[in-house]
Design a protein around this motif. Sequence first.
Motif, PDB file in Angstrom:
ATOM      1  N   VAL A   1     -28.489 -52.022 -29.828  1.00 64.24           N
ATOM      2  CA  VAL A   1     -27.932 -51.461 -31.054  1.00 64.24           C
ATOM      3  C   VAL A   1     -26.430 -51.253 -30.902  1.00 64.24           C
ATOM      4  O   VAL A   1     -25.636 -51.576 -31.800  1.00 64.24           O
ATOM      5  N   LEU A   2     -26.024 -50.718 -29.761  1.00 62.26           N
ATOM      6  CA  LEU A   2     -24.607 -50.446 -29.528  1.00 62.26           C
ATOM      7  C   LEU A   2     -23.771 -51.707 -29.606  1.00 62.26           C
ATOM      8  O   LEU A   2     -22.726 -51.748 -30.281  1.00 62.26           O
ATOM      9  N   PHE A   3     -24.198 -52.770 -28.949  1.00 63.60           N
ATOM     10  CA  PHE A   3     -23.428 -54.017 -28.938  1.00 63.60           C
ATOM     11  C   PHE A   3     -23.336 -54.632 -30.334  1.00 63.60           C
ATOM     12  O   PHE A   3     -22.252 -55.004 -30.785  1.00 63.60           O
ATOM     13  N   PHE A   4     -24.454 -54.731 -31.025  1.00 62.36           N
ATOM     14  CA  PHE A   4     -24.445 -55.417 -32.315  1.00 62.36           C
ATOM     15  C   PHE A   4     -23.853 -54.555 -33.425  1.00 62.36           C
ATOM     16  O   PHE A   4     -23.256 -55.074 -34.373  1.00 62.36           O
ATOM     17  N   ALA A   5     -24.000 -53.234 -33.334  1.00 69.07           N
ATOM     18  CA  ALA A   5     -23.338 -52.367 -34.299  1.00 69.07           C
ATOM     19  C   ALA A   5     -21.824 -52.444 -34.118  1.00 69.07           C
ATOM     20  O   ALA A   5     -21.063 -52.441 -35.096  1.00 69.07           O
TER      21      ALA A   5
ATOM     22  N   ASP B   1     -10.297 -56.532 -39.127  1.00 68.48           N
ATOM     23  CA  ASP B   1     -10.106 -57.974 -38.993  1.00 68.48           C
ATOM     24  C   ASP B   1      -9.279 -58.352 -37.774  1.00 68.48           C
ATOM     25  O   ASP B   1      -9.466 -59.416 -37.180  1.00 68.48           O
ATOM     26  N   TRP B   2      -8.320 -57.503 -37.427  1.00 68.81           N
ATOM     27  CA  TRP B   2      -7.466 -57.835 -36.285  1.00 68.81           C
ATOM     28  C   TRP B   2      -8.191 -57.682 -34.948  1.00 68.81           C
ATOM     29  O   TRP B   2      -7.663 -58.023 -33.905  1.00 68.81           O
ATOM     30  N   PHE B   3      -9.438 -57.147 -34.991  1.00 66.68           N
ATOM     31  CA  PHE B   3     -10.220 -57.006 -33.775  1.00 66.68           C
ATOM     32  C   PHE B   3     -11.334 -58.052 -33.687  1.00 66.68           C
ATOM     33  O   PHE B   3     -12.334 -57.847 -33.009  1.00 66.68           O
ATOM     34  N   THR B   4     -11.145 -59.178 -34.391  1.00 73.65           N
ATOM     35  CA  THR B   4     -12.163 -60.231 -34.355  1.00 73.65           C
ATOM     36  C   THR B   4     -12.490 -60.679 -32.933  1.00 73.65           C
ATOM     37  O   THR B   4     -13.663 -60.920 -32.611  1.00 73.65           O
ATOM     38  N   PRO B   5     -11.487 -60.827 -32.032  1.00 66.45           N
ATOM     39  CA  PRO B   5     -11.836 -61.175 -30.641  1.00 66.45           C
ATOM     40  C   PRO B   5     -12.776 -60.156 -29.998  1.00 66.45           C
ATOM     41  O   PRO B   5     -13.654 -60.518 -29.212  1.00 66.45           O
ATOM     42  N   LEU B   6     -12.601 -58.866 -30.344  1.00 71.55           N
ATOM     43  CA  LEU B   6     -13.506 -57.856 -29.808  1.00 71.55           C
ATOM     44  C   LEU B   6     -14.910 -58.038 -30.366  1.00 71.55           C
ATOM     45  O   LEU B   6     -15.905 -57.834 -29.669  1.00 71.55           O
ATOM     46  N   ALA B   7     -14.976 -58.447 -31.649  1.00 71.76           N
ATOM     47  CA  ALA B   7     -16.285 -58.712 -32.245  1.00 71.76           C
ATOM     48  C   ALA B   7     -16.987 -59.843 -31.506  1.00 71.76           C
ATOM     49  O   ALA B   7     -18.191 -59.777 -31.237  1.00 71.76           O
ATOM     50  N   ALA B   8     -16.232 -60.885 -31.188  1.00 77.33           N
ATOM     51  CA  ALA B   8     -16.808 -61.996 -30.438  1.00 77.33           C
ATOM     52  C   ALA B   8     -17.276 -61.531 -29.059  1.00 77.33           C
ATOM     53  O   ALA B   8     -18.336 -61.944 -28.571  1.00 77.33           O
ATOM     54  N   GLY B   9     -16.485 -60.650 -28.448  1.00 76.55           N
ATOM     55  CA  GLY B   9     -16.854 -60.146 -27.122  1.00 76.55           C
ATOM     56  C   GLY B   9     -18.099 -59.299 -27.143  1.00 76.55           C
ATOM     57  O   GLY B   9     -19.000 -59.475 -26.299  1.00 76.55           O
ATOM     58  N   THR B  10     -18.185 -58.380 -28.118  1.00 72.19           N
ATOM     59  CA  THR B  10     -19.385 -57.534 -28.180  1.00 72.19           C
ATOM     60  C   THR B  10     -20.621 -58.338 -28.574  1.00 72.19           C
ATOM     61  O   THR B  10     -21.725 -58.045 -28.114  1.00 72.19           O
ATOM     62  N   PHE B  11     -20.414 -59.380 -29.411  1.00 68.83           N
ATOM     63  CA  PHE B  11     -21.547 -60.236 -29.768  1.00 68.83           C
ATOM     64  C   PHE B  11     -22.039 -60.998 -28.545  1.00 68.83           C
ATOM     65  O   PHE B  11     -23.250 -61.129 -28.321  1.00 68.83           O
ATOM     66  N   ALA B  12     -21.110 -61.513 -27.740  1.00 69.42           N
ATOM     67  CA  ALA B  12     -21.494 -62.233 -26.526  1.00 69.42           C
ATOM     68  C   ALA B  12     -22.232 -61.307 -25.561  1.00 69.42           C
ATOM     69  O   ALA B  12     -23.241 -61.694 -24.948  1.00 69.42           O
ATOM     70  N   LEU B  13     -21.733 -60.072 -25.433  1.00 66.32           N
ATOM     71  CA  LEU B  13     -22.414 -59.106 -24.573  1.00 66.32           C
ATOM     72  C   LEU B  13     -23.807 -58.781 -25.114  1.00 66.32           C
ATOM     73  O   LEU B  13     -24.767 -58.659 -24.357  1.00 66.32           O
ATOM     74  N   GLY B  14     -23.904 -58.644 -26.449  1.00 69.11           N
ATOM     75  CA  GLY B  14     -25.204 -58.374 -27.055  1.00 69.11           C
ATOM     76  C   GLY B  14     -26.189 -59.501 -26.839  1.00 69.11           C
ATOM     77  O   GLY B  14     -27.367 -59.268 -26.549  1.00 69.11           O
ATOM     78  N   PHE B  15     -25.698 -60.740 -26.962  1.00 68.71           N
ATOM     79  CA  PHE B  15     -26.573 -61.896 -26.733  1.00 68.71           C
ATOM     80  C   PHE B  15     -27.021 -61.940 -25.279  1.00 68.71           C
ATOM     81  O   PHE B  15     -28.211 -62.168 -24.986  1.00 68.71           O
ATOM     82  N   ALA B  16     -26.091 -61.716 -24.347  1.00 65.82           N
ATOM     83  CA  ALA B  16     -26.434 -61.725 -22.926  1.00 65.82           C
ATOM     84  C   ALA B  16     -27.427 -60.607 -22.603  1.00 65.82           C
ATOM     85  O   ALA B  16     -28.387 -60.804 -21.847  1.00 65.82           O
ATOM     86  N   PHE B  17     -27.188 -59.442 -23.200  1.00 57.48           N
ATOM     87  CA  PHE B  17     -28.090 -58.320 -22.938  1.00 57.48           C
ATOM     88  C   PHE B  17     -29.459 -58.554 -23.556  1.00 57.48           C
ATOM     89  O   PHE B  17     -30.473 -58.079 -23.028  1.00 57.48           O
ATOM     90  N   THR B  18     -29.509 -59.308 -24.669  1.00 56.60           N
ATOM     91  CA  THR B  18     -30.801 -59.667 -25.261  1.00 56.60           C
ATOM     92  C   THR B  18     -31.622 -60.498 -24.279  1.00 56.60           C
ATOM     93  O   THR B  18     -32.829 -60.264 -24.102  1.00 56.60           O
ATOM     94  N   LEU B  19     -30.981 -61.468 -23.649  1.00 55.87           N
ATOM     95  CA  LEU B  19     -31.682 -62.275 -22.647  1.00 55.87           C
ATOM     96  C   LEU B  19     -32.137 -61.415 -21.478  1.00 55.87           C
ATOM     97  O   LEU B  19     -33.254 -61.571 -20.960  1.00 55.87           O
TER      98      LEU B  19
END
Length: 264
Positions: free
Chosen positions: A203-207, A217-235
């Motif tokens: 929840v924390l990563f995807f929220a 919008d200027w934190f889009t790279p952070l969004a990509a980073g948290t999404f990648a972490l969320g995907f990795a943590f899902t696995l």
Amino acid sequence: MGLAVLAADDNQFHPPSVGDFFPPALFFEGTIFEFTRINLAQVIATVVLILFLVLGTRRLRVVPGRFQSVVELLFGFVREQVVYQILGERDGKRFLPILTTMFFGILFMNLTGVIPGINIPGTSVAGVPLLLALTAYVLFIYAGIRKHGGLRFLKNSLVPSGVPVYLMPVIAVVELISTFIARPVSLFLRLLLNMMVGHMMLVLFFAATQFFLLNMDWFTPLAAGTFALGFAFTLFEIFVYILQAYVFTILTAVYIQLAVAEEH
């Protein structure tokens, strides 16, 4: 999805909380039959498990197809690597059906935590882990009493062989707590807390991804980073789901083995 998300009225990020495990009722609100998203996850897991087992075993072939091979592989894993390895073939055959049911039930309930639209394990509330822990406890008591009788089983459990007479009262109290209280409690808490913590991390990563992407919008790279972490943590969580089903089942088998052993 039941995730902790950005509140539209204050544009503030709200982290996950224990409230995620008390979702609003879908049906029968305020009654003893109240049905929530977690209950829906449990029902879906049960139905999918039944279909998986029925479809995988109704037309068994000498040369199995892919689906039958997967089912046989999982059954073989539980039988050989969990039950027979701990209990041996003779005792293992007696307890194989219920231990296999326990493994598959926990696994499928856990996996609802990564199903889109549900996103919470069916084992992340106390009821299911508690029922499973009590089942393991009853199996332990039943196996010991059937093997040794009540008095001898109690003696073997509370007073290990070779203990000096003057230490028996102290050892008996320690063994009583560790054997008859700590074991079921540890089974219950291990499964419950692993599922709760895993859900809150996802929840924390995807929220955070949603917050950065939609409101900063200027934190889009952070969004990509948290999404990648969320995907990795899902696995990683999928691995944890499998591991917890294995650990719970093998510990139950170990406790049964200790109950039927001649001496501890």
